[in-house]
Motif scaffolding. Structure first.
Motif, short mmCIF file in Angstrom:
data_model
loop_
_atom_site.label_atom_id
_atom_site.label_comp_id
_atom_site.label_asym_id
_atom_site.label_seq_id
_atom_site.Cartn_x
_atom_site.Cartn_y
_atom_site.Cartn_z
N HIS A 1 37.01 49.86 44.38
CA HIS A 1 38.32 49.67 45.00
C HIS A 1 38.31 48.33 45.72
CE1 HIS A 1 37.35 50.14 49.32
NE2 HIS A 1 36.41 50.96 48.89
N HIS A 2 39.51 47.91 46.11
CA HIS A 2 39.68 46.63 46.79
C HIS A 2 40.33 46.85 48.15
CE1 HIS A 2 38.63 45.05 42.90
NE2 HIS A 2 39.73 45.55 42.34
N LEU A 3 40.35 45.80 48.95
CA LEU A 3 41.05 45.79 50.23
C LEU A 3 41.69 44.42 50.40
CD1 LEU A 3 38.33 47.41 52.55
CD2 LEU A 3 40.45 48.52 51.80
N TRP A 4 42.94 44.42 50.84
CA TRP A 4 43.62 43.16 51.14
C TRP A 4 44.28 43.27 52.50
CZ3 TRP A 4 44.18 44.61 45.81
CH2 TRP A 4 43.61 43.70 44.91
N LEU B 1 42.23 49.86 55.35
CA LEU B 1 41.51 51.14 55.44
C LEU B 1 42.47 52.32 55.51
CD1 LEU B 1 38.83 52.65 55.69
CD2 LEU B 1 38.92 52.25 58.17
N GLU B 2 43.54 52.21 56.27
CA GLU B 2 44.48 53.32 56.37
C GLU B 2 45.09 53.66 55.01
OE1 GLU B 2 44.37 50.69 58.34
OE2 GLU B 2 43.65 51.63 60.20
N CYS C 1 37.56 40.87 45.53
CA CYS C 1 38.93 40.61 45.04
C CYS C 1 39.53 39.39 45.72
CB CYS C 1 39.80 41.85 45.27
SG CYS C 1 39.87 42.40 47.00
N ARG C 2 38.66 38.46 46.12
CA ARG C 2 39.10 37.22 46.80
C ARG C 2 39.88 37.54 48.07
NH1 ARG C 2 37.97 32.74 44.09
NH2 ARG C 2 39.34 31.56 45.50
N SER C 3 39.41 38.50 48.81
CA SER C 3 40.07 38.94 50.03
C SER C 3 39.39 38.32 51.25
CB SER C 3 40.01 40.47 50.13
OG SER C 3 40.58 40.92 51.33
N PRO D 1 43.85 49.26 44.77
CA PRO D 1 45.20 49.71 44.46
C PRO D 1 45.80 49.14 43.18
CG PRO D 1 45.33 47.88 45.98
CD PRO D 1 43.86 48.13 45.74
N VAL D 2 45.00 48.44 42.36
CA VAL D 2 45.57 47.82 41.16
C VAL D 2 46.18 48.88 40.23
CG1 VAL D 2 45.13 46.32 39.20
CG2 VAL D 2 43.95 45.91 41.37
N ASP D 3 45.43 49.95 39.96
CA ASP D 3 45.97 50.99 39.07
C ASP D 3 47.08 51.79 39.73
OD1 ASP D 3 43.59 52.03 36.59
OD2 ASP D 3 43.90 50.06 37.44
#
Length: 334
Positions: free
Chosen positions: A29-32, A43-44, A64-66, A293-295
């Protein structure tokens, strides 16, 4: 009005949870912190998804380049992402019963060759014990089908300096994740052969495409993809992530529909990809992923995991535990 990828649209399909007690590590998974094409996802938001009914115990963050650094040497700017995620991971440990971020896969330029060790050391220092490996993706496409998704950027897999960098990862005990398009699977195969001592993870099935120049060619592409996956699986250093096939790039069109797919619709469309990959790699080298969240552009978290469970409903309990938990735990040492 409901529209694809937002909460109202995703809420049009809700389901009872399949096999709710099964333990899961979500290894992708990713985070932005700031909004992107996929929205803001912190996180939420991750917890909103992981708390939607399935027993998600741990997760693995993937580059993810975050929050890259905006100053300093270019090759060290990805350290900012590790710093950001390490702080979020520490916060995730404070909530009892919620998923914890248990590993971080960051980015480093593999074309640095042996020089990549400086970057790895910096990630290790920033990662607070969670840094596990690198993703340096190689998507390349010349059809103008996928705007900003590889156009004009040569695939680096065949470069000697890139291979030396990936080899150095293995020597130091780190993993190598990547994603690319299906027509690059043969290039990936040659990379895997060239670095047999590095643990490699193929993300998103090698991304079979179904839009733009690839629209209407899914069966033709599937046949080529099957052969390539079978050959890649002969490399014992490669593991497969099972997921990431609900992206618009894959051409299933769910993001354009009045409502998102049910888990049964998801299974009907994608089961052959999953079962072929599991047959080739075996459960011990397969792990299910969300790619959120991409999918999320196409399907909600709880419906996606329902679909994944339904695909392997006839497998043994041990095989399920391997793919939903143990492979990820072993590969990422969590």
């Amino acid at each position: 009005m409901a529209s694809p990828s937002n909460d109202e649209w995703l809420a049009l399909v809700t389901e009872d949870i399949v096999d709710p007690e099964r333990r899961i590590i979500d290894p992708h998974h990713h985070l932005w912190e700031t909004a992107t094409n996929w929205g803001r996802y912190v996180l939420e938001d991750l917890w909103r998804d992981t708390e939607s009914g399935h027993n998600i115990e741990k997760t693995v963050f993937i580059d993810c380049r975050s929050s890259y650094r905006t100053e300093g040497p270019e090759h060290l700017r990805p350290i900012g992402e590790t710093e950001f995620v390490a702080s979020v991971a520490a916060e995730s440990l404070e909530a009892d019963g919620k998923a914890t971020i248990a590993a971080i896969v960051s980015h480093a330029n593999m074309m640095l060759g042996d020089g990549v060790e400086e970057v790895l050391n910096a990630h290790e220092e920033a990662g607070n014990g969670l840094f596990r490996g690198i993703r340096h993706a190689g998507p390349h496409d010349t059809t103008d089908t996928l705007t900003n998704r590889g156009s004009g950027r040569p695939c680096p897999y065949s470069r000697s300096d890139f291979r030396q960098g990936v080899n150095r990862l293995g020597e130091l005990g780190y993993t190598y994740d990547t994603w690319h398009f299906y027509h690059q699977n043969r290039d990936y195969l040659e990379l895997a052969k060239a670095v047999p001592n590095t643990t490699m993870i193929l993300d998103h099935f090698g991304t079979p495409l179904g839009v733009g120049a690839y629209a209407g060619r899914q069966q033709e592409i599937f046949e080529q993809w099957k052969t390539d996956i079978a050959d890649i699986a002969k490399c014992p250093n490669v593991h497969a992530k099972l997921g990431g096939m609900a992206m618009p790039d894959n051409g299933f069109g769910w993001d354009k529909n009045p409502r998102p797919p049910t888990s049964d619709e998801f299974v009907d469309a994608q089961r052959p990809y999953y079962l072929h990959t599991i047959e080739c790699f075996g459960p011990a080298r397969c792990m299910f992923e969300s790619n959120f969240p991409v999918d999320r552009l196409s399907i909600s978290y709880h419906v996606l995991w329902n679909g994944l469970k339904k695909i392997v409903a006839d497998f043994t309990d041990d095989e399920k535990d391997q793919m939903f938990y143990r492979t990820a735990a072993e590969v990422y040492k969590i």
